[in-house]
Scaffold this motif. Structure first.
Motif, mmCIF file in Angstrom:
data_model
loop_
_atom_site.group_PDB
_atom_site.id
_atom_site.type_symbol
_atom_site.label_atom_id
_atom_site.label_comp_id
_atom_site.label_asym_id
_atom_site.label_seq_id
_atom_site.Cartn_x
_atom_site.Cartn_y
_atom_site.Cartn_z
ATOM 1 N N ALA A 75 16.791 -18.380 3.490
ATOM 2 C CA ALA A 75 16.651 -18.633 2.028
ATOM 3 C C ALA A 75 17.704 -19.312 1.413
ATOM 4 N N ARG A 76 17.637 -19.788 0.302
ATOM 5 C CA ARG A 76 18.450 -20.613 -0.515
ATOM 6 C C ARG A 76 19.686 -19.633 -0.943
ATOM 7 N N THR A 77 20.821 -20.196 -1.254
ATOM 8 C CA THR A 77 21.872 -19.454 -1.996
ATOM 9 C C THR A 77 21.534 -19.555 -3.443
ATOM 10 N N LEU A 78 22.060 -18.529 -4.329
ATOM 11 C CA LEU A 78 22.057 -18.591 -5.675
ATOM 12 C C LEU A 78 22.884 -19.461 -6.115
ATOM 13 N N THR A 79 22.659 -20.057 -7.372
ATOM 14 C CA THR A 79 23.530 -20.873 -8.030
ATOM 15 C C THR A 79 24.438 -20.097 -8.752
ATOM 16 N N GLU A 80 25.619 -20.657 -9.181
ATOM 17 C CA GLU A 80 26.580 -19.965 -10.101
ATOM 18 C C GLU A 80 26.115 -19.409 -11.007
ATOM 19 N N ALA A 81 25.419 -20.129 -12.030
ATOM 20 C CA ALA A 81 24.638 -19.489 -13.061
ATOM 21 C C ALA A 81 23.993 -18.187 -12.932
ATOM 22 N N GLU A 82 22.741 -18.077 -11.760
ATOM 23 C CA GLU A 82 22.041 -17.214 -11.351
ATOM 24 C C GLU A 82 22.961 -15.935 -10.885
ATOM 25 N N THR A 83 24.107 -16.094 -10.111
ATOM 26 C CA THR A 83 24.940 -15.439 -9.601
ATOM 27 C C THR A 83 25.550 -14.559 -11.030
ATOM 28 N N LYS A 84 26.234 -15.300 -11.963
ATOM 29 C CA LYS A 84 26.786 -14.698 -13.148
ATOM 30 C C LYS A 84 25.764 -13.762 -14.030
ATOM 31 N N SER A 85 24.635 -14.447 -14.063
ATOM 32 C CA SER A 85 23.439 -13.565 -14.763
ATOM 33 C C SER A 85 23.278 -12.295 -14.226
ATOM 34 N N PHE A 86 23.167 -12.435 -12.793
ATOM 35 C CA PHE A 86 22.762 -11.288 -12.016
ATOM 36 C C PHE A 86 23.883 -10.220 -12.106
ATOM 37 N N ILE A 87 25.208 -10.563 -12.036
ATOM 38 C CA ILE A 87 26.167 -9.635 -12.218
ATOM 39 C C ILE A 87 26.300 -9.263 -13.539
ATOM 40 N N SER A 88 26.255 -9.811 -14.634
ATOM 41 C CA SER A 88 26.223 -9.505 -15.981
ATOM 42 C C SER A 88 25.240 -8.356 -16.442
ATOM 43 N N ALA A 89 24.170 -8.471 -15.869
ATOM 44 C CA ALA A 89 22.911 -7.444 -15.825
ATOM 45 C C ALA A 89 23.330 -6.073 -15.217
ATOM 46 N N ALA A 90 24.066 -6.305 -14.021
ATOM 47 C CA ALA A 90 24.360 -4.817 -13.369
ATOM 48 C C ALA A 90 25.726 -4.568 -13.322
ATOM 49 N N ASP A 91 26.557 -4.987 -14.060
ATOM 50 C CA ASP A 91 27.946 -4.860 -14.024
ATOM 51 C C ASP A 91 28.371 -3.706 -15.053
ATOM 52 N N ASP A 92 28.156 -2.604 -14.883
ATOM 53 C CA ASP A 92 28.114 -1.421 -15.638
ATOM 54 C C ASP A 92 29.438 -0.840 -16.367
ATOM 55 N N ASP A 93 30.676 -1.455 -15.502
ATOM 56 C CA ASP A 93 32.013 -1.248 -16.092
ATOM 57 C C ASP A 93 32.657 -2.501 -16.259
ATOM 58 N N CYS A 94 32.048 -3.615 -16.177
ATOM 59 C CA CYS A 94 32.652 -4.968 -16.700
ATOM 60 C C CYS A 94 33.827 -5.246 -15.609
ATOM 61 N N ASP A 95 33.687 -4.977 -14.497
ATOM 62 C CA ASP A 95 34.813 -5.398 -13.530
ATOM 63 C C ASP A 95 34.486 -6.577 -12.656
ATOM 64 N N GLY A 96 33.466 -7.226 -12.936
ATOM 65 C CA GLY A 96 33.032 -8.456 -12.366
ATOM 66 C C GLY A 96 32.533 -8.326 -11.023
ATOM 67 N N ARG A 97 32.172 -7.045 -10.649
ATOM 68 C CA ARG A 97 31.250 -6.787 -9.455
ATOM 69 C C ARG A 97 30.024 -5.549 -9.789
ATOM 70 N N ILE A 98 29.277 -5.445 -8.788
ATOM 71 C CA ILE A 98 28.326 -4.516 -9.153
ATOM 72 C C ILE A 98 28.401 -3.411 -8.155
ATOM 73 N N GLY A 99 28.544 -2.469 -8.630
ATOM 74 C CA GLY A 99 28.472 -1.021 -7.906
ATOM 75 C C GLY A 99 27.161 -0.489 -7.620
ATOM 76 N N VAL A 100 27.206 0.561 -6.842
ATOM 77 C CA VAL A 100 25.774 1.158 -6.711
ATOM 78 C C VAL A 100 25.102 1.743 -8.002
ATOM 79 N N GLU A 101 25.795 2.332 -8.825
ATOM 80 C CA GLU A 101 25.441 3.036 -10.187
ATOM 81 C C GLU A 101 24.518 1.623 -10.990
ATOM 82 N N GLY A 102 25.516 0.617 -11.119
ATOM 83 C CA GLY A 102 24.831 -0.511 -11.901
ATOM 84 C C GLY A 102 23.663 -1.119 -11.286
ATOM 85 N N TRP A 103 23.721 -1.106 -9.756
ATOM 86 C CA TRP A 103 22.524 -1.609 -8.942
ATOM 87 C C TRP A 103 21.381 -0.842 -9.041
ATOM 88 N N CYS A 104 21.631 0.439 -9.155
ATOM 89 C CA CYS A 104 20.212 1.429 -9.189
ATOM 90 C C CYS A 104 19.734 1.377 -10.856
#
Length: 122
Positions: A75-104
């Protein structure tokens, strides 16, 4: 454990196919199509751990770029914009990454939006 022990291979294929074009990935739609939105919290956590290649307990931007490939090799890789959008949606503590809590939260949030839209259009 594998993804197909939780999600059907057909649903995964349909979800990946739906976002083949660059800038077409929508995490809400992807989670709905692959069936993750209808899974239990435990199953959603299990998918997180399957996808967390380095077992760090987080998805960093560099890992999320290959998100679709974890579901379907080739499958293709996500673009930078798609990746950033995904992170901002699930980054529950604003550390620039998605933990299991945000993922859930993301699949259930996607399902709530779908149900609300369905109720509002009826």
């Amino acid at each position: 454990m594998s993804l197909t022990s939780i999600l059907s291979a057909e649903a995964i294929e349909n979800a990946v196919k739906d976002c083949q074009a660059p800038e077409s990935f929508c995490y809400k739609r992807f989670f709905q199509l692959c069936g993750l939105s209808s899974k239990t919290p435990k199953e959603i956590q299990d998918v997180f751990h399957i996808l967390d290649d380095d077992d760090s307990g987080y998805f960093e931007e560099s890992e999320l770029k290959y998100f679709l490939q974890r579901f379907q090799p080739g499958a293709r890789t996500l673009t930078e914009a798609e990746t950033k959008s995904f992170i901002s949606a699930a980054d529950d503590d604003c550390d620039g990454r998605i933990g299991v809590e945000g993922w859930c939260l993301v699949p259930s949030y996607s399902l709530k939006l779908t149900l609300r839209h369905y109720v509002e259009t009826k």
